[in-house]
Each structure stands twice: as C-alpha cells, then as structure tokens.
Scaffold this motif. Structure first.
Motif, PDB file in Angstrom:
ATOM      1  N   ALA A 372      -1.341  -0.480   7.494  1.00  0.00           N
ATOM      2  CA  ALA A 372      -1.393  -0.977   6.258  1.00  0.00           C
ATOM      3  C   ALA A 372      -1.412  -0.025   5.131  1.00  0.00           C
ATOM      4  O   ALA A 372      -0.825  -0.048   4.332  1.00  0.00           O
ATOM      5  CB  ALA A 372      -2.375  -1.942   6.109  1.00  0.00           C
ATOM      6  N   LYS A 373      -2.483   0.853   5.411  1.00  0.00           N
ATOM      7  CA  LYS A 373      -2.554   2.086   4.322  1.00  0.00           C
ATOM      8  C   LYS A 373      -1.529   2.763   4.289  1.00  0.00           C
ATOM      9  O   LYS A 373      -1.134   3.320   3.236  1.00  0.00           O
ATOM     10  CB  LYS A 373      -3.795   2.765   4.730  1.00  0.00           C
ATOM     11  N   LYS A 374      -0.878   3.390   5.372  1.00  0.00           N
ATOM     12  CA  LYS A 374       0.255   4.204   5.579  1.00  0.00           C
ATOM     13  C   LYS A 374       1.549   3.538   4.795  1.00  0.00           C
ATOM     14  O   LYS A 374       2.130   4.210   3.825  1.00  0.00           O
ATOM     15  CB  LYS A 374       0.753   4.718   6.848  1.00  0.00           C
ATOM     16  N   ARG A 375       1.654   2.391   4.871  1.00  0.00           N
ATOM     17  CA  ARG A 375       2.751   1.560   4.344  1.00  0.00           C
ATOM     18  C   ARG A 375       2.507   1.455   2.870  1.00  0.00           C
ATOM     19  O   ARG A 375       3.540   1.925   2.047  1.00  0.00           O
ATOM     20  CB  ARG A 375       2.854   0.107   4.764  1.00  0.00           C
ATOM     21  N   ARG A 376       1.281   1.327   2.494  1.00  0.00           N
ATOM     22  CA  ARG A 376       1.374   1.051   0.840  1.00  0.00           C
ATOM     23  C   ARG A 376       1.079   2.458   0.319  1.00  0.00           C
ATOM     24  O   ARG A 376       1.894   2.712  -0.762  1.00  0.00           O
ATOM     25  CB  ARG A 376      -0.221   0.562   0.529  1.00  0.00           C
ATOM     26  N   GLU A 377       0.862   3.385   0.987  1.00  0.00           N
ATOM     27  CA  GLU A 377       1.004   4.813   0.452  1.00  0.00           C
ATOM     28  C   GLU A 377       2.403   5.427   0.363  1.00  0.00           C
ATOM     29  O   GLU A 377       3.041   6.024  -0.624  1.00  0.00           O
ATOM     30  CB  GLU A 377       0.384   5.959   1.329  1.00  0.00           C
ATOM     31  N   PHE A 378       3.457   5.120   1.347  1.00  0.00           N
ATOM     32  CA  PHE A 378       4.507   5.118   1.352  1.00  0.00           C
ATOM     33  C   PHE A 378       5.484   4.506   0.204  1.00  0.00           C
ATOM     34  O   PHE A 378       6.158   5.182  -0.504  1.00  0.00           O
ATOM     35  CB  PHE A 378       5.304   4.778   2.591  1.00  0.00           C
ATOM     36  N   TYR A 379       5.163   3.144   0.090  1.00  0.00           N
ATOM     37  CA  TYR A 379       5.688   2.570  -1.005  1.00  0.00           C
ATOM     38  C   TYR A 379       5.311   2.980  -2.436  1.00  0.00           C
ATOM     39  O   TYR A 379       5.959   3.355  -3.210  1.00  0.00           O
ATOM     40  CB  TYR A 379       5.343   1.126  -0.982  1.00  0.00           C
ATOM     41  N   HIS A 380       3.962   3.375  -2.541  1.00  0.00           N
ATOM     42  CA  HIS A 380       3.541   3.921  -3.862  1.00  0.00           C
ATOM     43  C   HIS A 380       4.089   5.038  -4.050  1.00  0.00           C
ATOM     44  O   HIS A 380       4.341   5.288  -5.254  1.00  0.00           O
ATOM     45  CB  HIS A 380       1.768   3.911  -3.862  1.00  0.00           C
ATOM     46  N   GLY A 381       4.442   5.866  -3.353  1.00  0.00           N
ATOM     47  CA  GLY A 381       4.817   7.192  -3.451  1.00  0.00           C
ATOM     48  C   GLY A 381       6.234   7.153  -4.024  1.00  0.00           C
ATOM     49  O   GLY A 381       6.879   8.045  -4.465  1.00  0.00           O
ATOM     50  N   SER A 433       3.639  -5.221  -6.038  1.00  0.00           N
ATOM     51  CA  SER A 433       2.780  -6.388  -6.317  1.00  0.00           C
ATOM     52  C   SER A 433       1.551  -6.521  -5.780  1.00  0.00           C
ATOM     53  O   SER A 433       1.194  -5.680  -4.966  1.00  0.00           O
ATOM     54  CB  SER A 433       3.692  -7.783  -5.610  1.00  0.00           C
ATOM     55  N   SER A 434       0.871  -7.716  -5.880  1.00  0.00           N
ATOM     56  CA  SER A 434      -0.619  -7.925  -5.492  1.00  0.00           C
ATOM     57  C   SER A 434      -0.695  -7.597  -3.995  1.00  0.00           C
ATOM     58  O   SER A 434      -1.671  -7.348  -3.348  1.00  0.00           O
ATOM     59  CB  SER A 434      -1.115  -9.170  -5.952  1.00  0.00           C
ATOM     60  N   ASP A 435       0.317  -8.200  -3.458  1.00  0.00           N
ATOM     61  CA  ASP A 435       0.483  -8.116  -1.809  1.00  0.00           C
ATOM     62  C   ASP A 435       1.201  -6.812  -1.330  1.00  0.00           C
ATOM     63  O   ASP A 435       1.565  -6.709  -0.130  1.00  0.00           O
ATOM     64  CB  ASP A 435       1.043  -9.412  -1.168  1.00  0.00           C
ATOM     65  N   GLY A 436       1.411  -6.035  -2.103  1.00  0.00           N
ATOM     66  CA  GLY A 436       2.027  -4.367  -1.893  1.00  0.00           C
ATOM     67  C   GLY A 436       3.651  -4.423  -1.720  1.00  0.00           C
ATOM     68  O   GLY A 436       4.028  -3.576  -1.486  1.00  0.00           O
ATOM     69  N   VAL A 437       4.247  -5.492  -2.335  1.00  0.00           N
ATOM     70  CA  VAL A 437       5.669  -5.314  -2.223  1.00  0.00           C
ATOM     71  C   VAL A 437       6.276  -4.511  -3.585  1.00  0.00           C
ATOM     72  O   VAL A 437       5.689  -4.826  -4.685  1.00  0.00           O
ATOM     73  CB  VAL A 437       6.387  -6.750  -2.302  1.00  0.00           C
TER      74      VAL A 437
END
Length: 444
Positions: A372-381, A433-437
């Motif tokens: 989950a951390k990796k996914r969020r970091e990828f999206y945030h990047g 978004s608040s759920d990471g989308v």
C-alpha cells in the motif's frame, strides 16, 4: 430467449475464456441472451484451483449457482474441473463437467448430454491434458463490456514450480499462431477498441512451440508494425523472459500505434535465494533487483507490479526479511501478496518446514502494508504530471467521475462528459483522494 450466466473465478485467462464462450453462445442460433444477474436457464461456472482455497471457493460457487437457479442447466468448467472432475460431477444439481482440455467444445456440448437425474453423477469431460500439443481456440473473440479486452495468446506452462498445480490443470505451453493473433487484434481494432491486454498462463514462452519457433518480442513487433490498435499491454511475465528487446518496445513514442505499455507485472515470489531454489524458480534475488532497476532506469515512469508468495515451507524469519528488504529497496508500483497454501499434487505439499498459519497471516499483513505504501508513493510521484488516460465506460461509483487507466497503469478519476468514453485524454493529475485515488483534470 434462454438466459445464460457465467460465473468466473481466478485469472485473466479464465475471464478471457468466459467472455469468448459467452459471445459464442449469444452469437449462435440457439437463442441465448447473456445476463449478469438474476435467474438464468444455463449457468456456467468457470473454476480455479490454484490454491486449496480457490478450489473450495469454486465448489461453493457451483452450489450457490444451483441454489440460485432452480431448474437451470449447470455446467462446470475450468481448472478445478480439469483436476477434480469426479468431485464436481458428484455434486447434486450439476449437469455437465468440462475440463480445460475440452473447454472449447462447451458451446456445442451444453445440450449434447441429457440433464443429470437426482440419483446420477453428471458426465465429466476431463481427459488428461498433458498430451495436448496445439493451442485450442475458443469460438469467437473475447470481447465484452471491458474498455481493454483480454486476448488469450498462450496456454499451459512447462515450468513446474514446486508449489504450483497449474501445469496439471492447463497442460504444456502452447501458442496461438501469430497470424491468428494479428487477425484478432485487427478485429478488436475494427470493433472500436483502443487497447488490448495480451494474456496467457506463461506468456513469456509464447511461440516456442510454433514451427518455426518465434519469440514474444517478434509478435509484439508485428503488432506494432500492423498498427491496427493503439496500444497493447502484457499480463504477468516471468523475470527471465522480460528481455531488453521487450522493454525497448515500451520505450516507443506515446503516439506510436501498437505501442507496448510501460507496465510490467513480474512474479518475484520470494527475495530469498534459498527459497527461490526450493520453489524451482530459475533466477535469484540479485537478478530480479537488476531487472527492475534496469527497467526504471530506462523507463522512469514504468509501473512494476510484483507477485509475492509468503510462507513457503522453509521460509524462516530471515528469509522473509530478505524478501521484504528487497521489495522495500525497489521502485515497485504495487504488490500482489499471496499466502502459501499447501496444494495436494505438488512437491511442496509434503515439504518439511511448513510455516504456521498465523505466522503466514502476520507476514502477509506486513507485506500488504508495504504494498500500500509503494502504491501510494508511485501515484504521488505522478501528481503534477500529465498522463494519457483511456477513458472507461463505467464511471466511478462513489464520485460519478469519469475514470480510466494511463499507459503505466495509474487509475485516474476526472470530471467530463460521456462523449470522452473510449477516447485517450491527457489528464493532469492534481492530487490523491482521501482513499489514495489519483484525481485530475483534462489538460488543455
């Protein structure tokens, strides 16, 4: 009209095959209409058997179908039907069991056998699949409600990893001839699809069984040369089969027709060399690390998905930590985390060093948090960047926004009218978004 419903469990190949069967039946002259809910006259359950849990869920799905559709003709197919036909045939209410070997015959077989009587076992077409040497095409092309349809180009597996029952359920590797693949891609393009997902059980072995033998990269190059569809995506591919030449195709310009998407789903399973050897995996952790770093070095925005199998027999605390540390160190976009399940019929079923269930559960939870951390970091990047999104037909259920995937597999939501559906749109990702989308706006 006779209503037909297909319940699909398991992998993308099963989903692709279910769509092909459904399309063939609807296109036939037997008066079938496909339904997604409610009672049906014919129910096909396309089963999975990759783990004990998957096999149990397949049997549950069969019984649920029988209860929900009284009087319906119940047909069971798929991997569990191939490996345990008698067990499924003995379920009261099943009319026909068809293994993977004969799955392509289902549209003709549905009414070839009389309904099973209460006291009888259903007929089971589950002959040994090991000697099948030629790709058996399902009737019709697998397209449905998906914006990105699956196209099955390969079946079977020769690897025989010690934990895996799939070679027994699917047989040896065999490939759809290149000219037929190109023809089906062209058909999808004519039907209006902009992207296709090439899928198979062991897709990196595509073409090895053909005469003359070819490689997956040869097929991908021909698809690009044909230019009959905008972009293609490859499903899971083994590390040793993801070559520099394939990676290079994903480096083509974004406007290149038939371009390979910079998105690779690569099974790691374990980051510990001792466990990889016990699994009968043909690479080591260092190779995997160099591969992922090489991909991202060449394609900085590439999405790398990784499979992990947690709790394999002999996986010590240190072996798990080796896997965890490897993934933590890599630019991975997302993880699929699977707990090991001792599968009867595989060598690992009787291996010493079975890991306690609670230990496996705890390790999986920790690995999923990392994922989950990796996914969020990828999206945030990608916040602040413009990505090209293929807009899907279904809007986001929560917000009502349009949604779609970028070429590097980022799901993006944004506001817009329905006439953007099935088009490529440049979307400026503005936030998560608040759920990471990822949420964005169409770039003007």
């Amino acid at each position: 009209m006779k209503k037909i419903f297909i319940k699909t469990l398991g992998c993308k190949v099963n989903q692709c095959e279910s769509e092909a069967i459904r399309n063939a039946l609807v296109a036939s002259d037997r008066g079938f209409a496909a339904v997604d809910e409610g009672r049906a006259d014919v129910v096909i359950v396309n089963t999975c058997t990759v783990t004990r849990k998957a096999a149990m869920q397949s049997r549950q799905a069969v019984r649920q179908a029988i209860r929900a559709n009284p009087g319906a003709r119940i047909v069971v197919t798929g991997c569990h039907a191939q490996t345990a036909p008698a067990e499924l045939a003995a379920i009261d209410g099943v009319d026909l069991v068809v293994g993977n070997r004969d799955k392509h015959l289902i549209p003709r077989q549905i009414y070839s056998h009389p309904p099973a009587q209460a006291s009888d076992e259903a007929p089971a077409l589950g002959a040994d699949i090991a000697d099948i040497g030629r790709f058996q095409s399902l009737p019709g092309i697998a397209h449905g409600n998906r914006t990105r349809p699956f196209l099955k180009i390969q079946d079977g597996c020769n690897a025989f990893c010690t934990y895996c029952i799939v070679p027994h359920a699917r047989g040896r590797s065999r490939s759809l001839p290149m000219d037929q693949v190109l023809d089906q891609v062209e058909q999808l393009g004519r039907l209006g699809y902009r992207e296709a997902v090439l899928t198979g059980i062991h897709i990196g072995c595509y073409g090895h069984d053909l005469t003359p033998a070819i490689r997956l990269v040869d097929l991908l190059e021909r698809i690009r040369e044909a230019g009959s569809i905008d972009r293609v995506r490859v499903s899971s591919i083994e590390p040793v089969e993801l070559t520099d030449a394939i990676i290079g195709l994903a480096a083509s310009g974004e406007d290149t027709m038939g371009r390979l998407c910079p998105h690779f789903h690569i099974p790691l399973q374990s980051g510990d060399d001792g466990i990889l050897e016990r699994m009968h995996r043909p690479y080591r952790a260092g190779f995997f690390k160099d591969l992922v770093q090489g991909i991202v070095g060449r394609l900085p925005n590439a999405a790398i998905g990784v499979d992990t199998l947690i709790g394999f027999p002999g996986e010590t605390d240190q072996a798990f930590e080796n896997t965890y540390a490897l993934i933590r160190s890599l630019p991975v976009a997302y993880l699929h985390v699977f707990p090991f399940s001792a599968r009867e019929g595989t060598p690992a079923f009787s291996f010493e060093g079975q890991v306690p269930a609670q230990v496996i559960k705890n390790r999986c939870a920790r690995m999923r948090r990392l994922g989950a951390k990796k996914r969020r970091e990828f999206y945030h990047g990608h916040v602040g960047k413009v990505v090209t999104v293929l807009v899907e037909a279904a809007r986001d259920r929560t917000t009502g926004r349009l949604k779609g995937f970028s070429d590097n597999y980022i799901p993006v939501c944004f506001d817009g009218p329905d006439d953007l559906i099935n088009t490529f749109q440049p979307v400026d990702i503005q936030r998560l978004s608040s759920d990471g989308v990822p949420v964005g706006i169409v770039h003007s």
